[in-house]
Motif scaffolding. Sequence first.
Motif, short mmCIF file in Angstrom:
data_model
loop_
_atom_site.label_atom_id
_atom_site.label_comp_id
_atom_site.label_asym_id
_atom_site.label_seq_id
_atom_site.Cartn_x
_atom_site.Cartn_y
_atom_site.Cartn_z
N GLU A 52 -7.01 -0.46 8.06
CA GLU A 52 -7.43 -1.51 7.14
C GLU A 52 -7.84 -2.78 7.88
O GLU A 52 -8.71 -3.53 7.41
CB GLU A 52 -6.32 -1.79 6.13
CG GLU A 52 -6.00 -0.60 5.24
CD GLU A 52 -7.25 0.07 4.67
OE1 GLU A 52 -8.15 -0.62 4.18
OE2 GLU A 52 -7.33 1.33 4.73
N THR B 264 -5.98 5.18 0.88
CA THR B 264 -4.97 4.13 0.81
C THR B 264 -5.17 3.33 -0.47
O THR B 264 -6.22 2.72 -0.67
CB THR B 264 -5.04 3.21 2.03
OG1 THR B 264 -4.81 3.98 3.21
CG2 THR B 264 -3.99 2.10 1.96
N ASN C 287 -3.41 12.02 5.00
CA ASN C 287 -2.36 11.05 4.74
C ASN C 287 -1.41 11.09 5.93
O ASN C 287 -0.80 12.12 6.20
CB ASN C 287 -1.64 11.44 3.44
CG ASN C 287 -0.47 10.54 3.10
OD1 ASN C 287 0.26 10.08 3.96
ND2 ASN C 287 -0.27 10.32 1.81
N THR D 47 0.81 -1.22 0.00
CA THR D 47 0.00 0.00 0.00
C THR D 47 0.84 1.27 0.00
O THR D 47 1.99 1.29 0.43
CB THR D 47 -0.94 0.05 1.22
OG1 THR D 47 -0.16 0.04 2.42
CG2 THR D 47 -1.90 -1.13 1.24
N PRO E 125 3.86 -1.90 3.76
CA PRO E 125 3.84 -0.54 3.20
C PRO E 125 4.88 -0.44 2.09
O PRO E 125 5.89 -1.17 2.10
CB PRO E 125 4.23 0.33 4.40
CG PRO E 125 5.10 -0.56 5.24
CD PRO E 125 4.53 -1.95 5.07
N VAL F 125 -0.37 5.71 0.47
CA VAL F 125 -1.49 6.62 0.70
C VAL F 125 -1.33 7.80 -0.23
O VAL F 125 -0.27 8.41 -0.30
CB VAL F 125 -1.57 7.08 2.17
CG1 VAL F 125 -2.81 7.94 2.40
CG2 VAL F 125 -1.58 5.88 3.11
N VAL G 196 -2.03 3.02 9.07
CA VAL G 196 -2.58 2.40 7.86
C VAL G 196 -3.03 0.98 8.15
O VAL G 196 -4.15 0.56 7.80
CB VAL G 196 -1.55 2.42 6.72
CG1 VAL G 196 -2.06 1.63 5.51
CG2 VAL G 196 -1.23 3.86 6.31
#
Length: 426
Positions: free
Chosen positions: A207, A25, A331, A17, A88, A19, A203
């Motif tokens: 999720e 995201t 973000n 991912t 990430p 952002v 993040v």
Amino acid sequence: MDSANLTARGVLAVAVTWVDNSGVTRVKAVPVGMLANAVAHGIGVSPTFDRFVFDDSVTGGPIGDLRLKPDVGKLAVLAAQPGWAWAPGVRYDQEGVVHPGDARGLLMRVVNQVAEQDLSARAAFEIEWCVSKGEGDEFVPACSGPAYGMTRLTELSGYLHDVLDALATQGIHVEQIHPEYAAGQYELSIAHQEPVTAADHLVLVRETIRAITLNHGLRATFAPKVVAGGVGNGCHVHLSVWRDSKNLMGGGDGTFGLTADGASFIGGILSRLPALLAIGAPSVGSYLRLVPSSWAGAFQSWGLENREAALRFITAGSPNVEVKCFDGAANPYLALAALLVAGSAGVTEGATLPEPVDVDPATLADSVPLPSHLGAAVEAFEAEPTLLAAFGTELVDAITTVRKSEISILGDLTPEEIVERSRWSY
């Protein structure tokens, strides 16, 4: 964790991912067998994503290619999504240089720049979200008990249990969870970390909450405003600055025990709050939340344990400052980078703090309100040289283009229409 270990744990694919500048995201995924290739060579990603707006409208062209590389040191097997892991990512250009528009790359760079001042930071987020049992895009609160009431916890105790269990399994340390004020709203606080990890954890937590919510037949939103006229979702940042393993926000002889550099760090943030809102309150809907006397921090002020001040100073435990005016559309990588740039500039400048406010700033005639709409925040951002220099021309242009595009989409709509259009984007 290598591919063989992931396969042994039943993982089939890894979601990588980033952002975007609208706070959404985005993801590319690879089968486990392609993970090593993704680490070495990256996954193809269009630079157009820098200019995606909250509603997926696009403000840039399709030309060019970036390489999204997962940070496998942060990889987590997803407890709520069997067969999946997450990592990430950072986007690189074709020559292997970090893309100047990459938010995580920016935060990594800013952390290193702050270290050149012999400073480091610790950060944590408070995450608010609302849970709906409505059909489709309708928002119907999934619980009906009173704000902060034990009834709300009881109504969805199984759901909250699964959220906590999944986060613990993924190595996230939760410090607190409770029902919040708005209908169907909960809040969760996670432990402080160095800034990049803190943003990564935000993040992952969001999720994970989203996945658990769907598994229970419900829907979660982190949008700054979920119901027009109601209380919105904040995403408060807790931040402290350190030197030589000492927290500069405590142990000094200044106001509330602040050291001189600790006070200057906060002062650098406070003086730049109007510009910082373009990053931390980045949507048109953010300003439906950012209103006086609603614990959102609508005035450019600070105070000890003052939940109406934009910056709430906290001395209990490890002293830190809570940025209350930021919300769930931000973000997190951009938000922390901007705060670190502003705070470290304050240290360089020897910034001073005004007198702290110990009442609701709305009751004071000389209180300075923060921008009341996104356009004013963007104007302040475009006039703030320290932030512009740190973010760089390409990223600044992408951010301001996305903000102005959202204004053109939502700026003339009613609060009800704004909420309807943006509720499920976050």
